[in-house]
Design an enzyme around this catalytic site. Structure first.
Site: not given
Ligand code: PGA
Length: 227
Positions: A84, A153
């Site tokens: 992450h 992401e």
């Molecule tokens: P968010 O976070 O939906 O608050 O943008 C997503 C994540 O960090 O997995």
């Protein structure tokens, strides 16, 4: 669709207890929900589909404060997030540490949800596909298990309310599906305002939600919109 709920470092024991009471009443609308709570609450998840937000890069042993993949797997967790971007940008980790974590997760039969993303500059410069491929190829080299999920992401989308344009996301999802032939999620400010657009992305297998995952009323509406 898969909907993974990343609680990050949120909720007290009282709050998670209340949350779980409400969560168990939600209509999942045939979606597969995966709850990823703060590590100390993992034993409360027994009857749910759940995973951890992280595993140690070390195996079991003399590593004070670390939580090993083996311990997490012994709670019957099914999944773990790996790589992450908050671990990289805010906690000083790097891809070589993520690679070690990935190995430990696989060895303990946890299905890794491998997060991968680009910075705003990489995105604007148009080098995001190359960057994402390079990071993934490094992480996946030597990996024998085909059992993993990828979560795209964009780093600049996480917690900001801002998402890249949907054509760019589509390009990444298509590349990931064609190259790695696994399930692919989108994460980064997925919310009630943009879900109608995000769900038009072809090939997408689900979402990784941060802030929305803490608000069960909105999560409920999100699941309805997704159906
Ligand atoms: P968010 O976070 O939906 O608050 O943008 C997503 C994540 O960090 O997995």
């Amino acid at each position: 669709m898969i909907v993974a709920l990343n609680h990050k470092s949120n909720l007290t024991l009282e709050e998670i207890t209340k949350y779980l009471n409400e969560y168990r009443k939600i209509d999942f609308q045939n979606h597969e929900l995966i709850i990823l709570p703060t590590a100390i609450y993992l034993p409360l998840m027994k009857d749910l589909t759940f995973g951890s937000q992280d595993v140690s890069c070390k195996e079991q042993g003399a590593y004070t404060g670390e939580v090993s993949a083996k311990s997490i797997a012994s709670l019957k967790a099914s999944y773990t997030l790996i790589n992450h971007s908050e671990r990289l940008t805010k906690l000083g980790e790097d891809l070589s540490i993520s690679k070690q974590k990935l190995k430990n997760a696989i060895e303990n039969n946890l299905t890794p949800i491998i997060c991968i993303g680009d910075t705003e500059i990489e995105h604007e410069e148009g080098i995001y596909l190359t960057k994402i491929k390079a990071d993934l190829n490094y992480l996946l080299k030597d990996l024998t298990s085909p059992n993993f999920i990828i979560a795209y992401e964009p780093i600049f989308a996480i917690g900001t309310g801002k998402i890249p344009n949907v054509q760019d996301i589509q390009k990444v999802i298509t590349m990931l599906k064609e190259t790695y032939k696994v399930k692919v999620l989108y994460g980064g400010s997925a919310n009630l305002a943009n879900i109608d657009t995000l769900k038009t992305i072809e090939g997408l297998d689900g979402f990784l939600l941060g802030s929305l995952s803490l608000d069960l009323k909105s999560l409920n509406l999100f699941l309805q919109k997704l159906s």
